[in-house]
Design a protein around this motif. Sequence first.
Motif, PDB file in Angstrom:
ATOM      1  N   GLN A   1     -16.588  14.019  21.859  1.00 45.25           N
ATOM      2  CA  GLN A   1     -16.632  12.980  22.747  1.00 45.25           C
ATOM      3  C   GLN A   1     -17.266  13.435  24.190  1.00 45.25           C
ATOM      4  OE1 GLN A   1     -16.126   9.638  22.280  1.00 45.25           O
ATOM      5  NE2 GLN A   1     -16.339  10.303  19.924  1.00 45.25           N
ATOM      6  N   GLY A   2     -16.778  14.399  24.640  1.00 45.42           N
ATOM      7  CA  GLY A   2     -17.274  14.911  25.690  1.00 45.42           C
ATOM      8  C   GLY A   2     -18.630  15.472  25.853  1.00 45.42           C
ATOM      9  N   LEU A   3     -19.015  16.123  24.851  1.00 37.37           N
ATOM     10  CA  LEU A   3     -20.602  16.386  24.604  1.00 37.37           C
ATOM     11  C   LEU A   3     -21.313  14.988  24.647  1.00 37.37           C
ATOM     12  CD1 LEU A   3     -20.356  19.156  22.234  1.00 37.37           C
ATOM     13  CD2 LEU A   3     -21.191  19.558  24.597  1.00 37.37           C
ATOM     14  N   MET A   4     -20.952  14.232  23.908  1.00 36.19           N
ATOM     15  CA  MET A   4     -21.866  12.714  23.829  1.00 36.19           C
ATOM     16  C   MET A   4     -21.793  12.532  25.302  1.00 36.19           C
ATOM     17  SD  MET A   4     -21.301  10.928  20.286  1.00 36.19           S
ATOM     18  CE  MET A   4     -19.560  10.612  20.686  1.00 36.19           C
ATOM     19  N   GLN A   5     -20.868  12.394  25.857  1.00 35.01           N
ATOM     20  CA  GLN A   5     -21.025  11.487  27.218  1.00 35.01           C
ATOM     21  C   GLN A   5     -21.897  12.428  28.151  1.00 35.01           C
ATOM     22  OE1 GLN A   5     -17.146  10.622  28.693  1.00 35.01           O
ATOM     23  NE2 GLN A   5     -17.846  10.256  30.794  1.00 35.01           N
ATOM     24  N   ASP A   6     -21.640  13.705  28.140  1.00 32.73           N
ATOM     25  CA  ASP A   6     -22.828  14.555  29.060  1.00 32.73           C
ATOM     26  C   ASP A   6     -24.015  14.999  28.503  1.00 32.73           C
ATOM     27  OD1 ASP A   6     -20.444  14.558  30.623  1.00 32.73           O
ATOM     28  OD2 ASP A   6     -19.760  16.826  29.882  1.00 32.73           O
ATOM     29  N   LEU A   7     -24.229  15.131  27.282  1.00 27.24           N
ATOM     30  CA  LEU A   7     -25.614  15.481  26.805  1.00 27.24           C
ATOM     31  C   LEU A   7     -26.448  14.101  26.899  1.00 27.24           C
ATOM     32  CD1 LEU A   7     -24.824  17.870  23.871  1.00 27.24           C
ATOM     33  CD2 LEU A   7     -25.512  18.331  26.249  1.00 27.24           C
ATOM     34  N   LEU A   8     -25.862  12.892  26.388  1.00 28.31           N
ATOM     35  CA  LEU A   8     -26.924  11.716  26.153  1.00 28.31           C
ATOM     36  C   LEU A   8     -26.972  10.931  27.272  1.00 28.31           C
ATOM     37  CD1 LEU A   8     -24.986  10.354  22.948  1.00 28.31           C
ATOM     38  CD2 LEU A   8     -27.262  11.294  22.867  1.00 28.31           C
ATOM     39  N   SER A   9     -26.319  11.544  28.448  1.00 29.89           N
ATOM     40  CA  SER A   9     -26.721  10.935  29.870  1.00 29.89           C
ATOM     41  C   SER A   9     -27.326  11.893  30.643  1.00 29.89           C
ATOM     42  CB  SER A   9     -25.230  10.516  30.549  1.00 29.89           C
ATOM     43  OG  SER A   9     -24.652  11.683  30.674  1.00 29.89           O
ATOM     44  N   GLY A  10     -27.584  13.094  30.061  1.00 34.88           N
ATOM     45  CA  GLY A  10     -28.401  13.967  31.082  1.00 34.88           C
ATOM     46  C   GLY A  10     -27.705  14.633  32.085  1.00 34.88           C
ATOM     47  N   LYS A  11     -26.281  14.503  32.004  1.00 36.74           N
ATOM     48  CA  LYS A  11     -25.383  15.028  33.024  1.00 36.74           C
ATOM     49  C   LYS A  11     -25.579  16.822  32.575  1.00 36.74           C
ATOM     50  CE  LYS A  11     -20.526  15.138  34.754  1.00 36.74           C
ATOM     51  NZ  LYS A  11     -19.319  14.608  34.621  1.00 36.74           N
ATOM     52  N   ILE A  12     -25.531  17.016  31.696  1.00 41.73           N
ATOM     53  CA  ILE A  12     -25.540  18.415  31.363  1.00 41.73           C
ATOM     54  C   ILE A  12     -26.914  18.453  30.452  1.00 41.73           C
ATOM     55  CG2 ILE A  12     -24.819  20.436  29.522  1.00 41.73           C
ATOM     56  CD1 ILE A  12     -22.036  19.489  30.061  1.00 41.73           C
ATOM     57  N   ARG A  13     -27.822  19.392  30.800  1.00 43.55           N
ATOM     58  CA  ARG A  13     -29.119  19.431  30.174  1.00 43.55           C
ATOM     59  C   ARG A  13     -29.332  20.509  29.340  1.00 43.55           C
ATOM     60  NH1 ARG A  13     -33.050  17.343  33.124  1.00 43.55           N
ATOM     61  NH2 ARG A  13     -34.266  17.291  31.009  1.00 43.55           N
ATOM     62  N   THR A  14     -30.362  20.318  28.207  1.00 45.79           N
ATOM     63  CA  THR A  14     -30.514  21.261  27.179  1.00 45.79           C
ATOM     64  C   THR A  14     -31.852  21.763  27.236  1.00 45.79           C
ATOM     65  OG1 THR A  14     -31.185  19.494  25.486  1.00 45.79           O
ATOM     66  CG2 THR A  14     -28.870  20.204  25.660  1.00 45.79           C
ATOM     67  N   HIS A  15     -32.913  21.285  27.868  1.00 44.49           N
ATOM     68  CA  HIS A  15     -34.192  21.354  27.837  1.00 44.49           C
ATOM     69  C   HIS A  15     -34.555  22.816  28.346  1.00 44.49           C
ATOM     70  CE1 HIS A  15     -33.343  21.012  32.290  1.00 44.49           C
ATOM     71  NE2 HIS A  15     -34.651  21.546  32.578  1.00 44.49           N
ATOM     72  N   ASP A  16     -33.888  23.514  28.805  1.00 49.57           N
ATOM     73  CA  ASP A  16     -33.905  24.999  29.349  1.00 49.57           C
ATOM     74  C   ASP A  16     -33.045  25.879  28.718  1.00 49.57           C
ATOM     75  OD1 ASP A  16     -31.779  24.274  30.752  1.00 49.57           O
ATOM     76  OD2 ASP A  16     -32.452  24.929  32.667  1.00 49.57           O
ATOM     77  N   LYS A  17     -32.282  25.625  27.500  1.00 55.66           N
ATOM     78  CA  LYS A  17     -31.538  26.445  26.985  1.00 55.66           C
ATOM     79  C   LYS A  17     -31.954  26.741  25.705  1.00 55.66           C
ATOM     80  CE  LYS A  17     -28.080  25.078  29.902  1.00 55.66           C
ATOM     81  NZ  LYS A  17     -28.737  24.154  30.558  1.00 55.66           N
ATOM     82  N   ASP A  18     -31.283  27.967  25.166  1.00 55.79           N
ATOM     83  CA  ASP A  18     -31.825  28.430  23.855  1.00 55.79           C
ATOM     84  C   ASP A  18     -30.968  27.983  22.756  1.00 55.79           C
ATOM     85  OD1 ASP A  18     -32.943  30.073  21.823  1.00 55.79           O
ATOM     86  OD2 ASP A  18     -31.895  31.934  22.697  1.00 55.79           O
ATOM     87  N   ILE A  19     -31.201  26.739  22.386  1.00 48.52           N
ATOM     88  CA  ILE A  19     -30.578  26.193  21.364  1.00 48.52           C
ATOM     89  C   ILE A  19     -31.474  25.995  20.252  1.00 48.52           C
ATOM     90  CG2 ILE A  19     -29.305  23.994  20.726  1.00 48.52           C
ATOM     91  CD1 ILE A  19     -28.536  23.652  23.519  1.00 48.52           C
ATOM     92  N   GLU A  20     -30.782  26.462  19.013  1.00 54.58           N
ATOM     93  CA  GLU A  20     -31.810  26.401  17.662  1.00 54.58           C
ATOM     94  C   GLU A  20     -31.683  24.829  17.451  1.00 54.58           C
ATOM     95  OE1 GLU A  20     -31.579  28.010  13.227  1.00 54.58           O
ATOM     96  OE2 GLU A  20     -30.000  28.449  14.671  1.00 54.58           O
ATOM     97  N   ILE A  21     -32.779  24.456  16.872  1.00 46.38           N
ATOM     98  CA  ILE A  21     -33.001  23.194  16.468  1.00 46.38           C
ATOM     99  C   ILE A  21     -32.881  23.332  15.051  1.00 46.38           C
ATOM    100  CG2 ILE A  21     -34.662  21.060  15.852  1.00 46.38           C
ATOM    101  CD1 ILE A  21     -35.784  21.903  18.862  1.00 46.38           C
ATOM    102  N   LEU A  22     -31.687  22.379  14.365  1.00 45.05           N
ATOM    103  CA  LEU A  22     -31.681  22.723  13.034  1.00 45.05           C
ATOM    104  C   LEU A  22     -32.505  22.023  12.306  1.00 45.05           C
ATOM    105  CD1 LEU A  22     -27.707  21.632  13.304  1.00 45.05           C
ATOM    106  CD2 LEU A  22     -28.600  23.904  13.189  1.00 45.05           C
ATOM    107  N   ASP A  23     -32.932  22.648  11.083  1.00 40.15           N
ATOM    108  CA  ASP A  23     -33.729  22.093   9.851  1.00 40.15           C
ATOM    109  C   ASP A  23     -33.641  20.691   9.667  1.00 40.15           C
ATOM    110  OD1 ASP A  23     -35.230  24.554   9.992  1.00 40.15           O
ATOM    111  OD2 ASP A  23     -34.311  25.351   8.258  1.00 40.15           O
ATOM    112  N   GLU A  24     -32.386  20.198   9.587  1.00 35.67           N
ATOM    113  CA  GLU A  24     -32.151  18.789   9.264  1.00 35.67           C
ATOM    114  C   GLU A  24     -32.374  17.870  10.276  1.00 35.67           C
ATOM    115  OE1 GLU A  24     -30.337  16.037   6.497  1.00 35.67           O
ATOM    116  OE2 GLU A  24     -30.653  18.176   6.443  1.00 35.67           O
TER     117      GLU A  24
END
Length: 471
Positions: free
Chosen positions: A443-466
């Motif tokens: 719930q916390g991640l949805m609120q923060d990530l989907l609003s752009g409050k916490i950003r992922t554009h410059d993070k080393d996050i693996e995009i899952l094949d699925e």
Amino acid sequence: MSEEATLDEFVDRDEKESNQSKPVTDELEQEQFGPFTLSTPGEWTAKRLGDIKQLITRGKQPTYDDDGVPVINQECIYWNGWHFENLRYLDAEVAEDWKDKYFPQKGDIILNSTGQGTLGRAQVYPDNERRAIDSHVTLLRTTDELSPYFHRYFLESYLGQALLYSMCVNGSTGQIELSKTRLDLQPIPLPPLEEQRKIASVLYNVDQAIQKTEETIGQLDRTRKGIEQDLLSRGISSTGSLREEDEIEYKSSWVGKIPLDWEVRQYEELITKSSVGIVVKPSQYYDNSGSIPILRSKDIGRDGIVDGNFKYMTEESNKENPSSQVHTEDVITVRSGDPGLSCVVSHQYNGVNSADLLISTPGPELNSHFAAMWINSFAGRKQIDRFQAGLAQKHFNLGALRKLRIAVPSLEEQTRIVDTVASVTDDIAQENSYLNQLKRLKQGLMQDLLSGKIRTHDKDIEILDEVAQHG
């Protein structure tokens, strides 16, 4: 991001990396969509769903058959995943006349479209199996601008649900319908596609951890039920081991075959008192300023009282209703809802009040936890079902509770049985605690990530094949 990562770890990493590489923008921009304002980072856009759709269609109402082409209905779609065990079927020859738009493609979003509490649940169609959708389900197929997994998580978010229910729904409570025309108007935040996929991958990882934990809880619960069934029919020796079949002398009884040294007693013979929680208009006692919880059927789980969204009454009202109070080691039993579901009151709820629950106090010959275990067991629930036979509205009365027959070993053996099951119950409690942590994390991640409050554009996050394969 690993399944074990926490929101704090994610935020810490975000702060450390922000010192090394400046985000594209720190400012949030506001875009107006009717009565709603979406605040998003400057390089994000936002569009109405109708501007990025390929297809939005409601399904078709089938005449169901015993077999044929599977049909997706609302019972197949839950937030915790697909439940294809609830598929129904359409005659294969009839299905030949259905248009292609009623058969989802891999990567489509399938959305429940009717009913308060049901409307809005969504999942991404996982494969290319030929299944149809019925008239209570909507299919969404968007352009490559929108990742279906990102969209599915947006729909699950607080904002997504608020938009659905306020902008896209026709009808009154209990009779609501998703409007396809209004769905076209729903605003959707649009990060760059790679960032959408990163956000979806983070949330998908947490979902996978939730699913695995739920599976573990299910396995443990099945193990516990098997242990209980053995213990309640064979007992446990003084050495702590399950009695072997060839060591037991059995006798037939009203509740089935039990050890010779056990007695079958009516529940009323084993309790010192019993009562019913407030039945007539309990809502008249609800008071937001009160401090005394009023336990209701939804607050009862077989492992204890679920610490959730209680209603409250004042201390004065509590004193005025002593017969509906519960106390430590009382057994409380659901009267309506899930009739017969029972648990033991722990010390933290000593003296609170109750509504529409059955309250019983075991006497010196009966262990409270053994009593609740027996009522919840196959033998107990079988009797409860028999008491409810023929009733239009299923409920379990106090008189029926008192008449329950229980196979009673010695108090010492009852305690050994309870202690043996407790080890598995403790494991279930730990897993449930972890599950609740994961759900709060999501719930916390949805609120923060989907609003752009916490950003992922410059993070080393693996995009899952699925996620990558679905848009």
